[in-house]
Design a protein around this motif. Structure first.
Motif, PDB file in Angstrom:
ATOM      1  N   ALA A  47     -20.354   0.530 -31.488  1.00  0.00           N
ATOM      2  CA  ALA A  47     -20.483   0.538 -32.950  1.00  0.00           C
ATOM      3  C   ALA A  47     -19.180   0.051 -33.565  1.00  0.00           C
ATOM      4  O   ALA A  47     -18.113   0.537 -33.201  1.00  0.00           O
ATOM      5  N   GLN A  51     -21.944   5.438 -38.715  1.00  0.00           N
ATOM      6  CA  GLN A  51     -23.284   5.607 -39.311  1.00  0.00           C
ATOM      7  C   GLN A  51     -23.502   7.078 -39.616  1.00  0.00           C
ATOM      8  O   GLN A  51     -23.385   7.884 -38.702  1.00  0.00           O
ATOM      9  N   ASP A 143     -23.982  10.401 -37.403  1.00  0.00           N
ATOM     10  CA  ASP A 143     -24.855   9.858 -36.352  1.00  0.00           C
ATOM     11  C   ASP A 143     -23.964   9.283 -35.248  1.00  0.00           C
ATOM     12  O   ASP A 143     -24.033   9.704 -34.100  1.00  0.00           O
ATOM     13  N   PHE A 144     -23.105   8.322 -35.606  1.00  0.00           N
ATOM     14  CA  PHE A 144     -22.090   7.852 -34.652  1.00  0.00           C
ATOM     15  C   PHE A 144     -20.892   7.305 -35.411  1.00  0.00           C
ATOM     16  O   PHE A 144     -21.004   6.866 -36.552  1.00  0.00           O
ATOM     17  N   ALA A 148     -17.814   4.057 -31.175  1.00  0.00           N
ATOM     18  CA  ALA A 148     -18.617   4.833 -30.208  1.00  0.00           C
ATOM     19  C   ALA A 148     -19.404   3.889 -29.297  1.00  0.00           C
ATOM     20  O   ALA A 148     -19.924   2.859 -29.743  1.00  0.00           O
ATOM     21  N   LEU A 150     -22.591   3.098 -27.811  1.00  0.00           N
ATOM     22  CA  LEU A 150     -23.965   3.501 -28.145  1.00  0.00           C
ATOM     23  C   LEU A 150     -24.895   3.345 -26.948  1.00  0.00           C
ATOM     24  O   LEU A 150     -25.772   4.180 -26.717  1.00  0.00           O
ATOM     25  N   LEU A 151     -24.735   2.268 -26.209  1.00  0.00           N
ATOM     26  CA  LEU A 151     -25.579   2.033 -25.029  1.00  0.00           C
ATOM     27  C   LEU A 151     -24.730   1.390 -23.945  1.00  0.00           C
ATOM     28  O   LEU A 151     -23.874   0.541 -24.237  1.00  0.00           O
ATOM     29  N   ARG A 161     -34.144   2.496 -28.410  1.00  0.00           N
ATOM     30  CA  ARG A 161     -32.826   1.858 -28.262  1.00  0.00           C
ATOM     31  C   ARG A 161     -32.722   0.629 -29.154  1.00  0.00           C
ATOM     32  O   ARG A 161     -31.633   0.281 -29.619  1.00  0.00           O
ATOM     33  N   LEU A 164     -31.269   1.612 -32.272  1.00  0.00           N
ATOM     34  CA  LEU A 164     -29.823   1.839 -32.155  1.00  0.00           C
ATOM     35  C   LEU A 164     -29.068   0.500 -32.197  1.00  0.00           C
ATOM     36  O   LEU A 164     -28.046   0.372 -32.878  1.00  0.00           O
ATOM     37  N   SER A 167     -29.096  -0.700 -35.653  1.00  0.00           N
ATOM     38  CA  SER A 167     -28.194   0.108 -36.484  1.00  0.00           C
ATOM     39  C   SER A 167     -26.740  -0.272 -36.255  1.00  0.00           C
ATOM     40  O   SER A 167     -25.898  -0.036 -37.116  1.00  0.00           O
ATOM     41  N   ALA A 168     -26.454  -0.831 -35.079  1.00  0.00           N
ATOM     42  CA  ALA A 168     -25.085  -1.276 -34.816  1.00  0.00           C
ATOM     43  C   ALA A 168     -24.837  -2.651 -35.434  1.00  0.00           C
ATOM     44  O   ALA A 168     -23.735  -3.183 -35.350  1.00  0.00           O
TER      45      ALA A 168
END
Ligand SMILES: Nc1nc2c(c(=O)[nH]1)N[C@H]1C(S)=C(S)[C@@H](COP(=O)(O)OP(=O)(O)OC[C@H]3O[C@@H](n4cnc5c(N)ncnc54)[C@H](O)[C@@H]3O)O[C@H]1N2
Ligand code: MOO
Length: 406
Positions: A47, A51, A143-144, A148, A150-151, A161, A164, A167-168
């Protein structure tokens, strides 16, 4: 040239380890976010922004300073903060800002009182929210946080996913190239669906099923034209194929017409697996051609081919995309007794259910013949029986490999 006897009758684990040896992730390509479903991440998603990026209201209501709060006190309405349209000033003592779910909480405010507890009177608003109202604020980074992970690389993009990754803020996603898998069915008895079979022929079914599995497992499948039991024709068919893996169906056993291995010896086949102590699927083999292309030979019996695809095709496809090649089993309670197992590890076609106590149960189909397409079409799991396992009773715990259906 005869292959070493040590390549025969291998355990499932040994055979799989030999098939996985040297199967490393292929190259990376960038795909559009909306094309990334089912693909395997080749790099981690990090990220670069928190978020939510700001303290956000969790409710529709009014933003004020908590220190300023008193039930029934009149606050001056100073403006509005909506999602995507932040209030640009600081909330001062005695002021309230109309706010909506998802909107940035303006500087100065640290409390959102829900609108059900507010009474608006022209330019003023009063609250009846008790002495210590809930803040109703989602902290920035809840959230993050920026930075971070994330995956991880190797994660398969699924719908959750995907959300996610979006969202990034990524419009393009770095993924592993899909392995190209060529599938060759062999046998004089095979005719394609739609053709008119002679009395001694059957419809070819294996390549369709395997191509679908390859696609579901992250590969790009292409079916070669089926060949008869003709070594020269089989070698000519495989010769020019550009693939990361070639899968042959049938002609794997010891009969006079089982010609796939002899055919591929003319292309410099070196075996790493000659036979496997598995039922069904004993004639499964694996090797490399002179030019390095990998070949997995599956038996022609439909259940043998499909069981061995789960055991020996899915894992290398995962490895070639950088995903986890582990075969993961679940525990289930046996519904009906099973007789003792022979010397080969047995992967029985079974049906899963959930009992009245909410426990997973497994029921093996009574007829486990490796030719049965109908049974496989109803099975939703493979039940593993270890070589030489004693008879099992209803209620015993067994290992199952759930099949992805639908
Ligand atoms: N003397 C022995 N005979 C056999 C042995 C053995 O150890 N000694 N092993 C048996 C086992 S176990 C199996 S499994 C089969 C597999 O042999 P092949 O891989 O050579 O398969 P085929 O003979 O070509 O075909 C078997 C069966 O499957 C049908 N088939 C083949 N391809 C397809 C396809 N693409 N779609 C649908 N059906 C297909 C084929 O018509 C046969 O009925 O060997 C045993 N024999
Ligand atoms: O191993 Mo074969 O697949 O038993 O029929």
């Amino acid at each position: 040239m005869a292959d070493s006897p040590s390549l025969r009758n291998l355990t499932v684990e040994d055979a799989r380890a030999r098939i996985l040896a040297g199967a490393a992730r292929l190259g990376i390509e960038s795909v559009a976010l909306e094309q990334s479903l089912g693909r395997v991440l080749a790099e981690p998603v990090v990220a670069d922004r928190a978020q939510p990026p700001f303290d956000a209201s969790a409710m529709d209501g009014w933003a004020i300073r908590r220190a300023d709060y008193e039930p029934s006190k009149a606050f001056a309405v100073a403006g509005e903060s909506a999602a995507g349209k932040a209030y640009p000033r600081v909330v001062e003592a005695g002021q309230a800002v109309r706010i909506f779910t998802g909107a940035p909480v303006p500087a100065g405010a640290d409390l959102v009182i829900i609108q059900e507890e507010a009474v608006r009177e022209g330019g003023a608003v009063r609250f009846e929210a008790g002495e210590a109202p809930k803040a109703n604020i989602r902290a920035a980074g809840g959230d993050f946080q920026a930075g971070a992970a994330l995956l991880e690389a190797g994660a398969v993009i699924d719908p959750w996913r995907l959300s996610l990754v979006a969202s990034a803020g990524l419009a393009q996603v770095p993924v592993a190239r899909r392995p190209r898998v060529a599938i060759l069915a062999t046998g004089d008895e095979l005719v394609p669906p739609g053709a008119a079979p002679r009395a001694d022929q059957i419809f070819e079914s294996g390549s369709f099923s395997l191509a679908a599995l390859v696609e579901a497992w992250g590969g790009e499948a292409f079916r070669l034209k089926a060949q008869g039991d003709d070594a020269a024709a089989i070698a000519a068919s495989v010769g020019p194929v550009e693939a990361d893996l070639i899968v042959t169906i049938g002609g794997a056993s010891v009969g006079d017409h089982d010609l796939v291995k002899p055919a591929l010896r003319t292309l410099g086949l070196t075996l790493a697996v000659e036979t496997v102590a598995v039922r069904p699927g004993k004639p499964t083999w694996f090797g490399t051609l002179e030019d390095g292309r990998r070949v997995l030979g599956l038996p022609g019996n439909p259940a043998s081919a499909l069981v061995c695809a789960e055991l020996f095709l899915k894992p290398p496809l995962a490895a070639l995309t950088g995903a986890d090649p582990q075969v993961r089993l679940s525990a289930a309670r046996l519904v009906a007794p099973l007789s003792a197992t022979g010397p080969r590890e047995h992967w029985m076609r079974a049906r899963l259910a959930v009992d009245a106590e909410g426990r997973l149960t497994a029921d093996a189909f009574p007829d486990q013949d490796s030719s049965l397409i109908g049974v496989f079409s109803q099975a939703d799991a493979l039940l593993r029986r270890r070589p030489g396992a004693p008879a099992a009773q209803a209620g015993d715990t067994v290992e199952v490999l759930p099949l992805r259906r639908g």
